[in-house]
Structures are given as structure tokens and as C-alpha cells.
Motif scaffolding. Structure first.
Motif, short mmCIF file in Angstrom:
data_model
loop_
_atom_site.label_atom_id
_atom_site.label_comp_id
_atom_site.label_asym_id
_atom_site.label_seq_id
_atom_site.Cartn_x
_atom_site.Cartn_y
_atom_site.Cartn_z
N ASP A 16 0.85 -1.21 0.00
CA ASP A 16 0.00 0.00 0.00
C ASP A 16 0.87 1.25 0.00
OD1 ASP A 16 -2.31 -1.48 -0.06
OD2 ASP A 16 -2.74 -1.23 2.10
N VAL A 17 1.97 1.21 0.79
CA VAL A 17 2.88 2.36 0.85
C VAL A 17 3.53 2.54 -0.52
CG1 VAL A 17 5.05 3.20 1.85
CG2 VAL A 17 3.28 2.26 3.33
N ALA A 18 3.97 1.39 -1.12
CA ALA A 18 4.62 1.47 -2.43
C ALA A 18 3.63 2.04 -3.45
CB ALA A 18 5.12 0.11 -2.87
N GLU A 23 1.59 6.39 -6.44
CA GLU A 23 0.52 7.36 -6.71
C GLU A 23 1.00 8.76 -6.41
OE1 GLU A 23 -3.50 6.80 -5.23
OE2 GLU A 23 -3.20 4.63 -5.39
N LEU A 24 1.74 8.89 -5.26
CA LEU A 24 2.26 10.20 -4.90
C LEU A 24 3.22 10.69 -5.97
CD1 LEU A 24 2.45 12.53 -2.85
CD2 LEU A 24 4.23 11.24 -1.68
N THR A 25 4.08 9.78 -6.45
CA THR A 25 5.03 10.14 -7.51
C THR A 25 4.26 10.54 -8.76
OG1 THR A 25 6.61 8.58 -6.58
CG2 THR A 25 7.02 9.30 -8.82
N ASN A 26 3.24 9.74 -9.09
CA ASN A 26 2.40 10.09 -10.27
C ASN A 26 1.71 11.42 -10.07
OD1 ASN A 26 3.10 7.79 -11.69
ND2 ASN A 26 1.33 6.61 -11.01
N LEU A 31 1.39 16.94 -10.91
CA LEU A 31 1.43 18.29 -10.33
C LEU A 31 2.53 19.09 -11.00
CD1 LEU A 31 0.41 20.33 -8.26
CD2 LEU A 31 1.99 19.33 -6.61
N ALA A 32 3.72 18.45 -11.15
CA ALA A 32 4.84 19.14 -11.80
C ALA A 32 4.45 19.49 -13.24
CB ALA A 32 6.10 18.27 -11.76
N LYS A 33 3.79 18.49 -13.88
CA LYS A 33 3.35 18.74 -15.26
C LYS A 33 2.33 19.88 -15.29
CE LYS A 33 1.35 16.28 -19.16
NZ LYS A 33 0.72 15.04 -19.61
#
Length: 174
Positions: A16-18, A23-26, A31-33
Motif C-alpha cells: 500500500d505504501v509502495a 501514486e504520490l510520484t504520479n 502536479l509538476a506537469k
């Protein structure tokens, strides 16, 4: 079992953390995009605002130029009206001068006709004078002949009177 259940939960939590990290990275990538797009949109908006400001300045300058040109047009129309009035005045003076010239030409023709009549009358008077001078000369010649004849007659009369007197003397003495 508890341990296995804890391991399962731990693995599940790790999964779940991974997944959450993925998901956070995505989400962070999105967000960066989105932030990059937002920055691009802001830059585009900024460029558009700059273009709009430049267009507003250009429009303002064009408006000033238009106002100046309209003022120039009004001034040019006023000058054109003034020139038109001057042209009309010049035309009026030209007409007056033309009429004056025609009048002067008519007066000149009249004067020339009067001069011609005066010349003709002068020529007639000269001819009349010459005729009278000839008549006077003829009369003088006639008078001179008449005087000669009168002198001749007077001389003949005097001669006759002497002869008569001489005859009377001769008759009287005889």
C-alpha cells in the motif's frame, strides 16, 4: 498465525505504501506537469498581456495619429476653403479686369473712330482751305487783272482826257 497475519499486513502495508508512493510520484509528476503547464500558461498569459499592452500602446498611438491627421485634415480643409475664397476673389478681379479691358478697348475703338472722323474732317477742312486758297488766288489774279484793266482804262481815260483837252485847245484856238 498472528505473525503471519502481521507479515501479511506488513506486506500489504508495504504494498500500500509502495502504491501510495507510486501514486504520490504520479500525482507529483502530474502536479509538476500541471505546474509546468501553469507556468507556460502564465508565461503565455504574460506574453499575451505584454502583446495586449503593446497593442494598446499602438492603438493609443494610432488614435493620437488619427486625431493629428483629423486635425491636419480640418486645417487643410480650412486652408483649402481660404484658397478657394482667394481663387474666387482672383476670378472676380480677373472678370473686373476683363470688363475694364473690354471697356478700355471699346473706348479705344470709339476714340479711334472719333480720331478717324476728326482726320477726315481735318482732310476735308484742308481740302476746303486749299480750295479757298485757290479761289483767293484766282480772285487775287482777277483783281490784279481788273486793277491792270482799271489802270489801263484809267491811263486810256487820262490819255483820252488829254487828247480831248488837246483837241479842245486846238478847236478853241481855231
Amino acid at each position: 498465525w498472528l505473525l503471519s497475519s502481521l507479515d501479511k499486513k506488513k506486506r500489504q502495508m508495504s504494498n500500500d505504501v509502495a502504491r501510495a508512493i507510486d501514486e504520490l510520484t504520479n500525482v507529483e509528476a502530474e502536479l509538476a506537469k500541471a505546474e509546468a503547464e501553469h507556468a507556460q500558461l502564465r508565461q503565455g498569459l504574460s506574453e499575451r498581456e505584454s502583446q495586449e499592452n503593446a497593442l494598446k500602446q499602438e492603438l493609443s498611438q494610432l488614435e493620437k495619429d488619427k486625431n493629428k491627421h483629423q486635425a491636419d485634415i480640418v486645417e487643410a480643409k480650412a486652408k483649402l476653403d481660404e484658397i478657394g475664397e482667394e481663387l474666387n476673389e482672383a476670378e472676380r478681379r480677373k472678370e473686373e479686369a476683363k470688363q475694364s479691358l473690354q471697356q478700355a478697348e471699346e473706348e479705344t475703338r470709339t476714340r479711334q473712330q472719333e480720331e478717324q472722323r476728326a482726320k477726315e474732317e481735318l482732310e476735308k477742312a484742308e481740302e476746303e482751305k486749299k480750295k479757298l486758297e485757290r479761289e483767293l488766288e484766282d480772285k487775287k489774279q482777277i483783281e490784279a487783272r481788273a486793277k491792270e484793266q482799271a489802270d489801263s482804262i484809267s491811263a486810256k481815260k487820262a490819255d483820252l482826257a488829254r487828247r480831248i483837252a488837246s483837241m479842245k485847245e486846238k478847236l478853241g484856238t481855231n
